[in-house]
Scaffold this motif. Structure first.
Motif, short mmCIF file in Angstrom:
data_model
loop_
_atom_site.label_atom_id
_atom_site.label_comp_id
_atom_site.label_asym_id
_atom_site.label_seq_id
_atom_site.Cartn_x
_atom_site.Cartn_y
_atom_site.Cartn_z
N TYR A 198 0.83 -1.21 0.00
CA TYR A 198 0.00 0.00 0.00
C TYR A 198 0.87 1.26 0.00
N ILE A 199 1.89 1.27 0.83
CA ILE A 199 2.75 2.44 0.93
C ILE A 199 3.48 2.67 -0.39
N ASN A 200 3.85 1.60 -1.06
CA ASN A 200 4.47 1.73 -2.37
C ASN A 200 3.51 2.36 -3.38
N ILE A 201 2.25 1.92 -3.36
CA ILE A 201 1.23 2.53 -4.23
C ILE A 201 1.11 4.02 -3.92
N PHE A 202 1.07 4.35 -2.64
CA PHE A 202 0.92 5.74 -2.22
C PHE A 202 2.07 6.61 -2.77
N TYR A 203 3.29 6.13 -2.62
CA TYR A 203 4.44 6.92 -3.08
C TYR A 203 4.57 6.91 -4.60
N GLN A 204 4.29 5.80 -5.25
CA GLN A 204 4.47 5.73 -6.70
C GLN A 204 3.35 6.37 -7.49
N LYS A 205 2.12 6.34 -6.94
CA LYS A 205 0.97 6.75 -7.74
C LYS A 205 0.24 7.98 -7.23
N ILE A 206 0.56 8.42 -6.01
CA ILE A 206 -0.13 9.60 -5.47
C ILE A 206 0.84 10.75 -5.20
N THR A 207 1.93 10.48 -4.49
CA THR A 207 2.89 11.57 -4.19
C THR A 207 4.07 11.55 -5.16
N CYS A 208 3.82 11.13 -6.39
CA CYS A 208 4.89 10.87 -7.35
C CYS A 208 5.48 12.12 -7.98
N ASP A 209 4.74 13.22 -8.06
CA ASP A 209 5.27 14.36 -8.81
C ASP A 209 5.12 15.71 -8.11
N GLY A 210 4.75 15.68 -6.83
CA GLY A 210 4.68 16.93 -6.08
C GLY A 210 3.33 17.60 -6.05
#
Length: 314
Positions: A67-79
């Motif tokens: 889940y945390i990987n999804i969060f970082y890769q797909k939600i907080t990915c570009d600022g």
């Protein structure tokens, strides 16, 4: 439009179950909470829950990491969306064009009493933990667990670990006995991110007057939720949500009332409030009944003051 802070959604769960969902797609089919819908309603901070579905019968810490990987890769990915871990982050987001995200856990089953797992979640950015979902685990009983016990010995140690780390605890889903164990054991004001008033709707997930008064007394937060069967048990409406706000306010909770939509965690929604892009309808209804100062408190001010007081400084 006024800013909004929402204390609970399950968008990560939907993205975990269906990896093709794109949070940034202009339509974002399948998501109640997406970037476009948040921007439309001026949702400035969104809490994102890590909820493991019931089909996972043996929860593992790796599931949280997925889940945390999804969060970082797909939600907080570009600022465009930025993780809030401390007060500095809170202030930075509040004074920028970015949307803020707070990472939470709903059900501590996979922590299994391991303090290293709790500390690792903290390192990765988790700042709120709901100890149970509806049923019992190693730490405590949930509200639908038949035995209706409180916290275990390991669970009480977990409360102290969270207090020491600065992880805030969420009482939504706890059994009544566990709620009062948490009240006795925690040194910090805790929250109920998505629960309504049981006096108006008798669903077990709602809070009775004594629980509501305890959260008010401690200056915790009470997240009025949009789950239809927590609003009136039948054909829920925006007016029904306002009745819960009226009721909790009358108990003295005007400065503790916040929002906790539970978008993406519900199979049925309230007409006119089907997704995060429709907050304007709730704002309009609130504005007809309350002053601008009160509306601002409910939409964002009460959450903001809690976060500013209880998140780590740096």
């Amino acid at each position: 439009m006024m800013r909004i802070i929402d204390g609970h959604c399950d968008a990560l769960y939907k993205m975990f179950e269906n990896p093709v969902i794109d949070f940034y797609d202009s339509v974002a089919v399948g998501l109640d909470v997406s970037y476009a819908k948040m921007k439309k309603s001026n949702v400035k901070i969104q809490f994102f829950a890590i909820y493991l579905p019931e089909r996972i019968t043996v929860p593992k810490f790796d599931h949280y990491l997925e889940y945390i990987n999804i969060f970082y890769q797909k939600i907080t990915c570009d600022g465009r969306v930025r993780l809030i871990k401390n007060r500095d982050d809170l202030h930075t987001v509040w004074n920028s064009e970015s949307i803020g995200a707070i990472l939470t856990v709903e059900g501590a089953d996979a922590i299994q009493g391991n303090p290293l797992f709790t500390r690792t979640l903290h390192h990765l950015g988790v700042r709120f933990i709901g100890v149970t979902w509806n049923y019992g685990n190693w730490a405590a009983d949930g509200i639908l667990e038949p035995r209706q016990g409180g916290f275990s010995r390991h669970g009480k140690s977990f409360i102290k670990d969270c207090d020491d780390l600065g992880i805030l605890l969420d009482a939504s889903h706890l059994s009544v006995a566990a709620f009062w164990d948490l009240a006795a054991a925690s040194a910090r004001p805790f929250v109920a991110t998505h629960s309504n008033a049981k006096a108006l709707c008798g669903h077990p997930r709602n809070l009775d007057d004594n629980q509501l008064r305890e959260l008010i007394r401690r200056d915790g937060r009470i997240g009025v939720t949009f789950v239809p069967w927590f609003v009136d048990g039948g054909q829920a409406s925006i007016d029904g949500i306002l009745r819960h706000i009226d009721y909790i306010g009358a108990l003295g909770g005007e400065r503790q009332l916040v929002l906790g939509s539970d978008f993406d965690g519900i199979s049925r929604t309230i007409p006119g409030l089907e997704h995060a892009g429709q907050y304007g309808n709730l704002v309009d209804a609130l504005s007809k009944r309350y002053s601008n100062v009160q509306v601002e408190r409910f939409l964002y001010g009460n959450w903001y003051s809690y976060l500013e007081r209880h998140l780590p400084v740096h």
